[in-house]
Scaffold this active site. Structure first.
Site, PDB file in Angstrom:
ATOM      1  N   GLN A 328       0.772  -1.094   0.063  1.00  8.63           N
ATOM      2  CA  GLN A 328      -0.016   0.066  -0.090  1.00  8.63           C
ATOM      3  C   GLN A 328       0.824   1.118  -0.029  1.00  8.63           C
ATOM      4  OE1 GLN A 328      -0.282  -2.541   1.975  1.00  8.63           O
ATOM      5  NE2 GLN A 328      -2.211  -3.049   2.605  1.00  8.63           N
ATOM      6  N   GLN A 350      -0.022  -0.132  -6.005  1.00 10.72           N
ATOM      7  CA  GLN A 350      -1.038  -0.449  -4.964  1.00 10.72           C
ATOM      8  C   GLN A 350      -1.645   0.704  -4.143  1.00 10.72           C
ATOM      9  OE1 GLN A 350      -0.303  -4.030  -2.507  1.00 10.72           O
ATOM     10  NE2 GLN A 350      -2.270  -3.725  -1.423  1.00 10.72           N
ATOM     11  N   ASP A 351      -3.130   0.995  -4.346  1.00  9.13           N
ATOM     12  CA  ASP A 351      -3.814   1.829  -3.647  1.00  9.13           C
ATOM     13  C   ASP A 351      -3.274   3.338  -3.933  1.00  9.13           C
ATOM     14  OD1 ASP A 351      -4.659  -0.187  -2.363  1.00  9.13           O
ATOM     15  OD2 ASP A 351      -4.125   0.187  -0.192  1.00  9.13           O
ATOM     16  N   ASP A 372      -6.393  -2.872  -6.495  1.00  4.58           N
ATOM     17  CA  ASP A 372      -7.095  -2.000  -5.603  1.00  4.58           C
ATOM     18  C   ASP A 372      -6.873  -0.377  -5.854  1.00  4.58           C
ATOM     19  OD1 ASP A 372      -8.149  -4.356  -4.964  1.00  4.58           O
ATOM     20  OD2 ASP A 372      -7.234  -4.398  -3.074  1.00  4.58           O
ATOM     21  N   ARG A 448     -13.191  -5.404  -7.137  1.00  9.02           N
ATOM     22  CA  ARG A 448     -13.576  -6.500  -5.998  1.00  9.02           C
ATOM     23  C   ARG A 448     -14.117  -5.663  -4.849  1.00  9.02           C
ATOM     24  NH1 ARG A 448      -8.322  -9.024  -3.188  1.00  9.02           N
ATOM     25  NH2 ARG A 448      -6.893  -7.013  -2.989  1.00  9.02           N
TER      26      ARG A 448
END
Length: 532
Positions: A328, A350-351, A372, A448
């Site tokens: 993250q 990520q993020d 994500d 998701r």
């Protein structure tokens, strides 16, 4: 003396833990997810009149959750003062920040957001998120009885806030007749909030809305930031710090071409701050914080983190360069209500984009990442943006799985979700090279479900070949598959395959597309200026 019968009929009582519950309280609480807590709260409320109106009941619940937020703040400060563990202190500080935001939002509702206005519902949705996020931060460091006790209190506090939000939902949907009130529903239950008769083609793209002159086009900046000492400020943060607090007008910060390696925070009191750069890739604000560092949470990794309402940015890049193996690592985090990003590149892995809470609008942006990489629990609308999937690992030849979105709505009454209008989803050049070598092991999905009531829709979007035919990915087994809402309308391109989509996703009916218009979903007609 008048007969007491009419009063008895009005205040017909129900048993609740040894106390009595009046008909108005019973009917209002029947519409919540936690009716027992609701009834206990309202029957014990010292400020509730004998024959309360729906607004009286909602405001009494607000008073209880506001009081509870104050207690949660005290518990968080106690954790901070009694522990030297860096993970404990980080979680406690995050709780203090989040609960302070919750308190500010809740306290503003009676005077600034009449019930059940979109603002009241948006701010209560955010308050509930902040309570949950504090609980979640403590969950990951729950090694003491003190933290466990704080978490238990926060669980009850979330129930209180959820109840207030559910009652706002019913007042919005049914009006003041308490006998009609019922628990909140979503699209999965057949309820479409804000549906109008507008045509699908018009509602899918609000072409009349755009930042236009609202972002300081052609106007003189209040301050300028540049490298080399020729401007008043050499850092973006110093320029933000110079902005007056709680002003109604814009404070425009012109950031000249250059790379600014810093973390930037725009606090709650700095309202209507505007960043204007020289272009994507030219004006670059960059950092490399990531959640793998000791005492650093995902929330704290943001290169630019914004809380002050009305934040705007145009023509620049915000990046997190922690890399694909750093987990993250947020580039931009926003808890700013009524915020606009126009022609901004958000770069990370990520993020990348933490669209945390409240109402946000992204126009003509480029957003890149891996897992994500657009996440949060805001009501965000992405208009004509380019979404780019990157290779997930340093050596991804043997396969990888990427997800564009992970929306975090955890209550059906929250007015949140991600809406993509006329966007393009594709892979970067590096990702496409790997994908074309072996497409079976490079799997990418639209989203998701991070939380139980995750909501994401794609309207009139072009999906390239990198998107799997299934379209959407589970999070963990069958978690949230019966409560989420993942929808598409008129997807085009090789990644658009309605017949192959997972059965728990939906095709948005044409008559309901307008639910997700800029006007309906984020009330953009009230705060996004028309094009000049």
């Amino acid at each position: 003396m008048a007969s007491p019968l009419p009063l008895l009929l009005t205040l017909l009582s129900f048993s609740s833990g040894g106390s009595t519950v009046s008909t108005p309280i019973h009917n209002a609480c029947r519409a919540t997810r936690f009716p027992a807590i609701c009834e206990k709260t309202l029957t014990e409320s010292p400020s509730l009149p004998a024959n309360p109106s729906p607004s009286d009941l909602i405001l009494a619940t607000f008073n209880a959750t506001s009081s509870g937020t104050g207690t949660a703040l005290s518990l968080s400060r106690s954790i901070l003062s009694s522990s030297s563990d860096p993970n404990h202190t980080t979680a406690a500080r995050n709780c203090i920040d989040l609960l302070t935001l919750s308190s500010l939002r809740l306290s503003a509702i009676p005077s600034s957001a009449p019930l059940p206005s979109p603002a009241a519902r948006a701010w209560t949705s955010a308050a509930l998120l902040y309570h949950y996020s504090c609980w979640s931060a403590l969950k990951y460091v729950n090694t003491t009885s003190q933290i466990s006790s704080a978490m238990a209190f926060l669980t009850d506090l979330q129930s209180l806030t959820s109840n207030a939000l559910s009652m706002l939902f019913s007042l919005h949907r049914f009006g003041p007749d308490l006998s009609l009130w019922s628990p909140p529903q979503t699209e999965r239950d057949g309820y479409w909030d804000g549906t109008s008769s507008s045509s699908a083609s018009a509602s899918a793209s609000d072409a009349d809305f755009g930042p236009g002159s609202i972002l300081g086009y052609g106007s003189e900046p209040d301050v300028t930031v540049c490298k080399g000492g020729s401007c008043r400020f050499e850092s973006v943060q110093a320029a933000v710090d110079s902005a007056p607090g709680n002003q109604t007008g814009q404070f425009v910060i012109y950031i000249k071409e250059g790379v600014y390696e810093e973390t930037v925070r725009v606090p709650f009191e700095k309202r209507n701050v505007v960043f204007v750069g020289d272009g994507m890739g030219k004006t670059v604000i960059t950092g490399s914080l990531n959640a793998g560092m000791v005492g650093v949470s995902t929330y704290n990794t943001a290169t630019v983190g914004v809380v002050g309402d009305g934040f705007m940015a145009r023509n620049l890049t915000i990046a997190n360069t922690a890399g694909p193996d750093a987990h993250q690592a947020v580039a931009f985090r926003s808890d700013s209500d009524l915020s606009i990003l126009d022609s901004v590149e958000l770069s990370g892995h990520q993020d990348t984009l933490y669209a945390s809470s409240l109402r946000q609008y992204y126009k003509s942006c480029v957003i890149s990442g891996t897992v994500d990489f657009i996440f949060g629990n805001s009501a965000s609308l992405f208009d004509r943006c380019l979404i780019l999937i990157l290779p997930r690992q340093l050596n991804p030849e043997h396969g990888e799985t990427n997800t564009v979105t992970a929306h975090g709505r955890n209550d059906p009454a929250q007015t949140t979700g991600f809406v993509f209008q006329s966007c393009t989803v594709n892979g970067s050049a590096d990702y496409l090279r790997l994908y074309d070598q072996n497409p079976k092991v490079h799997r990418s999905y639209l989203g998701r479900p991070w939380k139980e009531y995750s909501r994401t829709v794609f309207l009139d979007c072009h999906l390239e070949r990198v998107i799997r035919p299934e379209g959407w990915s589970p999070w963990d087994g069958d978690f949230a598959l019966g409560t989420l809402f993942y929808g598409e309308f008129r997807s085009t391109g090789p990644g658009a395959n309605a017949s192959a989509r997972v059965p728990w996703s939906s095709q948005v009916p044409p008559e309901h597309v307008d639910v997700y218009s800029t006007s309906n979903f984020i009330q953009g007609d009230q705060w996004i200026h028309s094009k000049p």
